[in-house]
Design a protein around this motif. Structure first.
Motif, short mmCIF file in Angstrom:
data_model
loop_
_atom_site.label_atom_id
_atom_site.label_comp_id
_atom_site.label_asym_id
_atom_site.label_seq_id
_atom_site.Cartn_x
_atom_site.Cartn_y
_atom_site.Cartn_z
N SER A 50 -68.75 -57.99 23.04
CA SER A 50 -68.91 -58.09 24.50
C SER A 50 -69.48 -56.80 25.06
O SER A 50 -69.33 -55.72 24.46
CB SER A 50 -67.57 -58.40 25.15
OG SER A 50 -66.75 -57.27 25.07
N ASP A 82 -71.89 -60.94 23.82
CA ASP A 82 -70.95 -61.80 24.53
C ASP A 82 -70.69 -61.22 25.93
O ASP A 82 -70.49 -60.01 26.07
CB ASP A 82 -69.64 -61.83 23.71
CG ASP A 82 -68.60 -62.76 24.28
OD1 ASP A 82 -68.98 -63.82 24.83
OD2 ASP A 82 -67.40 -62.44 24.17
N HIS A 83 -70.67 -62.08 26.94
CA HIS A 83 -70.43 -61.65 28.32
C HIS A 83 -71.28 -60.44 28.71
O HIS A 83 -70.76 -59.44 29.22
CB HIS A 83 -68.94 -61.35 28.57
CG HIS A 83 -68.08 -62.57 28.49
ND1 HIS A 83 -68.06 -63.54 29.47
CD2 HIS A 83 -67.22 -63.00 27.52
CE1 HIS A 83 -67.22 -64.52 29.12
NE2 HIS A 83 -66.71 -64.22 27.94
N GLU A 134 -73.32 -68.68 32.11
CA GLU A 134 -72.04 -69.33 32.46
C GLU A 134 -72.07 -69.84 33.89
O GLU A 134 -72.52 -69.17 34.80
CB GLU A 134 -70.90 -68.30 32.29
CG GLU A 134 -69.52 -68.87 32.58
CD GLU A 134 -68.40 -67.90 32.16
OE1 GLU A 134 -68.48 -67.33 31.05
OE2 GLU A 134 -67.47 -67.72 32.96
N GLU A 142 -60.20 -60.99 29.29
CA GLU A 142 -61.23 -60.85 28.27
C GLU A 142 -61.47 -59.37 28.07
O GLU A 142 -62.03 -58.72 28.94
CB GLU A 142 -62.50 -61.60 28.71
CG GLU A 142 -63.75 -61.35 27.89
CD GLU A 142 -63.61 -61.74 26.43
OE1 GLU A 142 -62.73 -62.54 26.08
OE2 GLU A 142 -64.37 -61.19 25.61
N ALA A 171 -72.23 -72.00 29.04
CA ALA A 171 -70.78 -71.81 28.92
C ALA A 171 -70.12 -72.48 30.12
O ALA A 171 -70.52 -72.25 31.26
CB ALA A 171 -70.45 -70.32 28.90
N HIS A 178 -59.23 -67.31 28.92
CA HIS A 178 -59.40 -66.17 28.02
C HIS A 178 -58.04 -65.57 27.68
O HIS A 178 -57.20 -65.42 28.56
CB HIS A 178 -60.24 -65.09 28.69
CG HIS A 178 -61.71 -65.34 28.64
ND1 HIS A 178 -62.54 -65.22 29.73
CD2 HIS A 178 -62.53 -65.67 27.60
CE1 HIS A 178 -63.79 -65.47 29.37
NE2 HIS A 178 -63.81 -65.76 28.09
N HIS A 205 -65.65 -71.09 25.83
CA HIS A 205 -65.03 -69.77 25.65
C HIS A 205 -63.52 -69.95 25.55
O HIS A 205 -62.99 -71.02 25.84
CB HIS A 205 -65.36 -68.87 26.86
CG HIS A 205 -66.75 -68.30 26.78
ND1 HIS A 205 -67.00 -66.95 26.72
CD2 HIS A 205 -67.95 -68.91 26.73
CE1 HIS A 205 -68.30 -66.75 26.63
NE2 HIS A 205 -68.91 -67.93 26.64
N ASN A 227 -66.00 -69.78 21.20
CA ASN A 227 -65.71 -68.35 21.07
C ASN A 227 -64.25 -68.08 20.72
O ASN A 227 -63.34 -68.63 21.36
CB ASN A 227 -65.99 -67.65 22.41
CG ASN A 227 -67.46 -67.53 22.70
OD1 ASN A 227 -68.30 -68.08 21.99
ND2 ASN A 227 -67.78 -66.81 23.75
#
Ligand code: G3H
Ligand code: ZN
Length: 278
Positions: A50, A82-83, A134, A142, A171, A178, A205, A227
């Protein structure tokens, strides 16, 4: 194997009817463990990191580590951001050799989300890299960032969002959360509806803690990627925590690090196998 391009791994998964797990790494041990677990399971997937985690490292170092980790593997593995929190992070990761990207602007207004994603997608596509975005927001923790926002993905916005941003993966927020502190409650009818509308495959996610029976049902609804972060972090941390609890003078870092690769690798193998079981 070489790090596989993100479009190629999506195609490979579709052709062979695989669902791709994306496992979060933080450091060298977790990166090696993910590669080892996927290789032992003989199944494809992603190593992902991330934006928040890049505080500890940098995209070039992660690419170097991943290339090293993949030298001993012969299953397709891609490297995913990621993110991704900014255009700068996206650019740095593409430039370094990441082969798949997420730009997460879901905290912004619908129009600003589109604007941010569109710009990142254009950069990714120029270099032949797919981009995930997303729509809706996912509650939970997260990588230390806590989000209270809980907005399920609105099916009425999906087509417009995907068409205008040109994102390749979407997403969704369908009751997934999360982290391990909240309990997921997957809204399967909503997932079904989203899969019927979305022109691109869906991403779930917050895989840690979602019961396997739910994943089994969710699989038929256009999911290509799931994820997993916290399950792996727990396997990593507990390796050290248990050793310390047993002996406060424990200081054999190398043995424990090797053991952590073993433990995290086992968790990876278990998860990728179970989500691909029919
Ligand atoms: O982006 C990463 C994931 O969504 C991880 O979620 O820690 O709940 O497995 P998790
Ligand atoms: Zn996530």
């Amino acid at each position: 194997m070489k790090i596989v391009n993100g479009f190629d791994i999506m195609e490979y998964a579709k052709t062979n009817n695989y669902i791709l797990p994306a496992f979060n790494t933080t450091n060298l041990e977790m990166t090696y463990a993910i590669a080892k677990g996927l290789n032992e399971a003989k199944l494809p997937g992603y190593i992902q990191i991330s934006s928040n985690n890049l505080r500890l490292s940098n995209p070039d170092a992660i690419v170097y580590l991943t290339r090293n980790a993949l030298k001993k593997t012969d299953v397709p593995i891609s490297l995913h951001l990621d993110h991704g929190k900014s255009y700068g992070d996206v650019k740095a990761c593409v430039d370094a050799g990441f082969t798949s990207i997420m730009i997460d602007a879901s905290h912004l207004s619908f129009e600003d989300n589109i604007k941010t994603v569109k710009k990142a997608v254009e950069y990714c596509h120029f270099y032949g890299v797919p981009a995930e975005a997303e729509l809706g927001s996912i509650r939970g923790k997260e990588e230390d960032i806590v989000s209270e926002a809980d907005a399920k993905t609105d099916p009425d916005l999906v087509s417009d969002f995907v068409e205008r941003t040109k994102c390749d993966l979407l997403a969704v927020s369908v009751g997934n959360v999360h982290g391990l502190d909240l309990t997921p409650n997957i809204d399967l009818p909503l997932l079904k509806k989203l899969s019927e509308i979305s022109p691109v495959p869906l991403v779930l996610h917050g895989g840690s803690g979602i019961p396997f029976e739910i994943i089994q049902k969710a699989k038929q609804y256009g999911l290509i990627k799931i994820n997993y972060g916290s399950d792996l972090r727990k396997a990593y941390i507990s390796t050290f925590g248990e050793a310390y609890a047993k002996n406060h003078n424990e200081c054999n870092v190398i043995e424990l690090s090797i053991k952590s690769v073993e433990n995290v690798g086992q968790k990876v193998k278990e998860l990728v196998t179970i989500i691909n079981r029919n």
